[in-house]
Design a protein around this motif. Structure first.
Motif, PDB file in Angstrom:
ATOM      1  N   GLU A 285       8.231  13.038  48.482  1.00 51.17           N
ATOM      2  CA  GLU A 285       9.429  12.326  48.038  1.00 51.17           C
ATOM      3  C   GLU A 285       9.055  10.926  47.563  1.00 51.17           C
ATOM      4  OE1 GLU A 285      13.693  10.673  49.821  1.00 51.17           O
ATOM      5  OE2 GLU A 285      12.426  12.019  51.015  1.00 51.17           O
ATOM      6  N   LEU A 286       9.611  10.526  46.424  1.00 48.50           N
ATOM      7  CA  LEU A 286       9.354   9.200  45.859  1.00 48.50           C
ATOM      8  C   LEU A 286      10.595   8.341  46.013  1.00 48.50           C
ATOM      9  CD1 LEU A 286       7.603   7.180  44.275  1.00 48.50           C
ATOM     10  CD2 LEU A 286       8.478   8.208  42.163  1.00 48.50           C
ATOM     11  N   ASP A 287      10.410   7.143  46.595  1.00 48.59           N
ATOM     12  CA  ASP A 287      11.515   6.209  46.812  1.00 48.59           C
ATOM     13  C   ASP A 287      11.139   4.874  46.175  1.00 48.59           C
ATOM     14  OD1 ASP A 287      13.654   4.726  47.640  1.00 48.59           O
ATOM     15  OD2 ASP A 287      13.141   4.720  49.770  1.00 48.59           O
ATOM     16  N   VAL A 288      11.785   4.540  45.047  1.00 52.29           N
ATOM     17  CA  VAL A 288      11.508   3.298  44.319  1.00 52.29           C
ATOM     18  C   VAL A 288      12.534   2.264  44.756  1.00 52.29           C
ATOM     19  CG1 VAL A 288      11.270   2.188  42.081  1.00 52.29           C
ATOM     20  CG2 VAL A 288      10.570   4.588  42.376  1.00 52.29           C
ATOM     21  N   GLN A 289      12.076   1.197  45.384  1.00 54.29           N
ATOM     22  CA  GLN A 289      12.958   0.147  45.896  1.00 54.29           C
ATOM     23  C   GLN A 289      12.795  -1.157  45.123  1.00 54.29           C
ATOM     24  OE1 GLN A 289      12.122  -0.232  50.082  1.00 54.29           O
ATOM     25  NE2 GLN A 289      12.869   1.824  50.580  1.00 54.29           N
ATOM     26  N   ALA A 290      12.415  -1.058  43.863  1.00 56.38           N
ATOM     27  CA  ALA A 290      12.215  -2.253  43.040  1.00 56.38           C
ATOM     28  C   ALA A 290      12.977  -2.086  41.735  1.00 56.38           C
ATOM     29  CB  ALA A 290      10.732  -2.471  42.770  1.00 56.38           C
ATOM     30  N   ASP A 291      13.528  -3.180  41.243  1.00 53.45           N
ATOM     31  CA  ASP A 291      14.236  -3.177  39.963  1.00 53.45           C
ATOM     32  C   ASP A 291      13.224  -3.356  38.832  1.00 53.45           C
ATOM     33  OD1 ASP A 291      16.599  -2.980  41.342  1.00 53.45           O
ATOM     34  OD2 ASP A 291      16.899  -5.161  41.432  1.00 53.45           O
ATOM     35  N   GLY A 292      13.377  -2.546  37.791  1.00 53.00           N
ATOM     36  CA  GLY A 292      12.463  -2.662  36.660  1.00 53.00           C
ATOM     37  C   GLY A 292      11.157  -1.930  36.922  1.00 53.00           C
ATOM     38  N   SER A 293      10.187  -2.184  36.056  1.00 56.77           N
ATOM     39  CA  SER A 293       8.892  -1.516  36.149  1.00 56.77           C
ATOM     40  C   SER A 293       7.971  -2.258  37.099  1.00 56.77           C
ATOM     41  CB  SER A 293       8.246  -1.430  34.763  1.00 56.77           C
ATOM     42  OG  SER A 293       7.981  -2.741  34.266  1.00 56.77           O
ATOM     43  N   LEU A 294       6.986  -1.531  37.594  1.00 52.83           N
ATOM     44  CA  LEU A 294       5.936  -2.101  38.438  1.00 52.83           C
ATOM     45  C   LEU A 294       4.614  -1.845  37.736  1.00 52.83           C
ATOM     46  CD1 LEU A 294       7.053  -0.966  42.012  1.00 52.83           C
ATOM     47  CD2 LEU A 294       7.177  -3.266  41.060  1.00 52.83           C
ATOM     48  N   GLU A 295       4.093  -2.861  37.036  1.00 50.60           N
ATOM     49  CA  GLU A 295       2.863  -2.692  36.264  1.00 50.60           C
ATOM     50  C   GLU A 295       1.755  -3.545  36.876  1.00 50.60           C
ATOM     51  OE1 GLU A 295       3.441  -3.450  32.164  1.00 50.60           O
ATOM     52  OE2 GLU A 295       4.734  -1.705  31.834  1.00 50.60           O
ATOM     53  N   VAL A 296       0.591  -2.924  36.978  1.00 51.05           N
ATOM     54  CA  VAL A 296      -0.596  -3.615  37.481  1.00 51.05           C
ATOM     55  C   VAL A 296      -1.717  -3.441  36.474  1.00 51.05           C
ATOM     56  CG1 VAL A 296       0.055  -3.305  39.900  1.00 51.05           C
ATOM     57  CG2 VAL A 296      -1.404  -1.609  38.769  1.00 51.05           C
ATOM     58  N   GLN A 297      -2.688  -4.340  36.568  1.00 50.66           N
ATOM     59  CA  GLN A 297      -3.864  -4.248  35.713  1.00 50.66           C
ATOM     60  C   GLN A 297      -4.967  -3.554  36.513  1.00 50.66           C
ATOM     61  OE1 GLN A 297      -3.311  -5.571  32.749  1.00 50.66           O
ATOM     62  NE2 GLN A 297      -5.251  -5.161  31.717  1.00 50.66           N
ATOM     63  N   GLY A 298      -5.448  -2.419  36.013  1.00 53.21           N
ATOM     64  CA  GLY A 298      -6.465  -1.709  36.770  1.00 53.21           C
ATOM     65  C   GLY A 298      -7.026  -0.523  36.023  1.00 53.21           C
ATOM     66  N   ILE A 299      -7.762   0.302  36.761  1.00 59.74           N
ATOM     67  CA  ILE A 299      -8.403   1.506  36.223  1.00 59.74           C
ATOM     68  C   ILE A 299      -7.571   2.694  36.672  1.00 59.74           C
ATOM     69  CG2 ILE A 299     -10.538   2.851  36.176  1.00 59.74           C
ATOM     70  CD1 ILE A 299     -12.008   0.258  36.929  1.00 59.74           C
ATOM     71  N   SER A 300      -7.032   3.424  35.717  1.00 64.21           N
ATOM     72  CA  SER A 300      -6.040   4.452  36.012  1.00 64.21           C
ATOM     73  C   SER A 300      -6.601   5.533  36.930  1.00 64.21           C
ATOM     74  CB  SER A 300      -5.541   5.063  34.700  1.00 64.21           C
ATOM     75  OG  SER A 300      -4.620   6.107  34.970  1.00 64.21           O
TER      76      SER A 300
END
Length: 408
Positions: A285-300
């Protein structure tokens, strides 16, 4: 308070402060000794007034009066008076007018504050104080230059401890600090050589293991579908899968431990999309508790591997639903994987991230080689984040693994 903390942490400031305090103590001690000497001399003078032989002659050289002359104390600014006991038995008195001031302006009074601070012992105290200030100012750059090398050595040791095995410190001078820097560089070179050799051996051995594993897998395919050997074939296939997983994780761990090795292209990653794909793969189950996108800089592929390891680890030990929670905390993205398994004892929550460490009794369970959580920590630290194990947010039985990563 902050200034005292800085003085206590900086060695060169403590040495310089010790020199300054030493000069101050020396100044006070000498001034005190000088004052005691002046008081003793004054007491001796008041007890027995000094006398000297004095002769007064006229213009033709005739002796007008002679005898022992004793100075008579008088008010300040009234000149100097002497009482002469003449050899003829008659008393004489000699008076000398005050000295004339030949400088510009009015002369300073003898008992003024200026004269008071210029007379011993205070005059000597001021002179010694000026010498102390000159010494304190002059000795500071010398001490700073000497201990600057210790700071370079401290910085090098810190970087070396953080994993930069290529760091070396400058070797300047021929004293103990230079010898210490030389010994550190030699030890660092030996450790770097050993670690490089170890990682190379581990990577090469892991790579070479794939060849016999491939041959064993091909041999299993030629065994056919004989029902009598189906059970043995399935067991061999399971062991081959574990060995293949172990080789893959050892190779990835050795690459992550070497900062110079390129493990992929850095790009902007949407954590919500990545988490949704991995949750769908194992039905979490996925529970997103943040408004908008969550983007990080990294290696996929590395971040995907970290999420997959946590979710598979939760599926292996969980006896109920698995939840992946995404949230934002200040400038950090928080990834939390919660399960309903037996949980992790508080005393073991740090050790489970060590390589090849498993909880007591876990070796009999299916799957797992003890490298999954260690890889999660290496991947999180590679991206400037961290990982930890704690209780579930709702307080129910189970474990919660939390990854924090800096947002773009």
């Amino acid at each position: 308070m902050k200034l005292l903390r800085i003085f206590s942490q900086r060695l060169y400031l403590r040495i310089w402060l010790a020199v300054v305090l030493g000069m101050a103590v020396l100044t006070l001690a000498v001034a005190w000794a000088w004052k005691i000497a002046e008081e003793q001399r004054a007491q001796q003078t008041s007890a027995t007034p000094p006398s000297r032989e004095m002769v007064m002659r006229g213009p033709d050289g005739e002796v007008m009066a002679e005898g022992r002359a004793i100075r008579i104390p008088g008010p300040p600014g009234d000149g100097v008076r002497f009482e002469i006991a003449g050899s003829d038995g008659r008393p004489y008195e000699l008076w000398l007018a005050p000295r004339e001031w030949r400088g510009e302006g009015r002369p300073p009074p003898r008992d003024s504050a200026v004269a008071f601070w210029l007379r011993p012992p205070f005059g000597f105290l001021w002179m010694l104080g000026l010498v102390g200030v000159a010494v304190a100012v002059g000795v500071f750059p010398i001490i700073r230059r000497l201990l600057k090398r210790l700071e370079h050595l401290q910085s090098g040791v810190k970087r070396f401890g953080e994993g930069d095995l290529s760091v070396r410190v400058p070797e300047r001078g021929h004293d103990e600090v230079a010898d210490l820097a030389h010994q550190f560089n030699a030890a660092a070179a030996r450790i770097e050589t050993l670690m490089t050799s170890h990682k190379s051996l581990l990577a090469n051995a892991s790579h070479e293991l794939r060849s016999p594993l491939t041959r064993i897998r091909m041999g299993l395919e030629f065994m056919g579908d004989d029902p009598a050997s189906a059970r043995a074939k399935a067991e061999i296939q399971r062991n081959i899968s574990e060995l293949d997983q172990l080789v893959d994780e050892i190779l990835l761990a050795s690459r992550l431990d070497t900062r110079e090795v390129d493990v992929g292209t850095t790009e902007s990653i949407d954590l919500i999309g990545l988490a949704a794909e991995e949750c769908a793969r194992i039905d979490a189950e996925l529970d997103v508790q943040a408004d908008g996108s969550l983007e990080v800089q990294g290696i996929s592929k590395l971040l995907r591997r970290a999420l997959r390891n946590l979710l598979e680890n939760a599926r292996r030990y969980s006896q109920g639903e698995i939840t992946l929670i995404l949230a934002r905390q200040n400038r950090m993205a928080v990834i939390r994987v919660e399960d309903r398994g037996p949980g992790v004892p508080e005393g073991q929550r740090e050790r489970i991230f060590e390589k090849f460490y498993r909880l007591p009794g876990a070796s009999e369970r299916s799957g797992g080689v003890g490298l999954g959580l260690s890889l999660v920590r290496s991947i999180a630290e590679r991206h400037g984040g961290s990982v930890r194990c704690e209780d579930r947010l709702d307080g129910k039985p189970g474990a919660s693994f939390v990854i924090t990563l800096p947002l773009i």
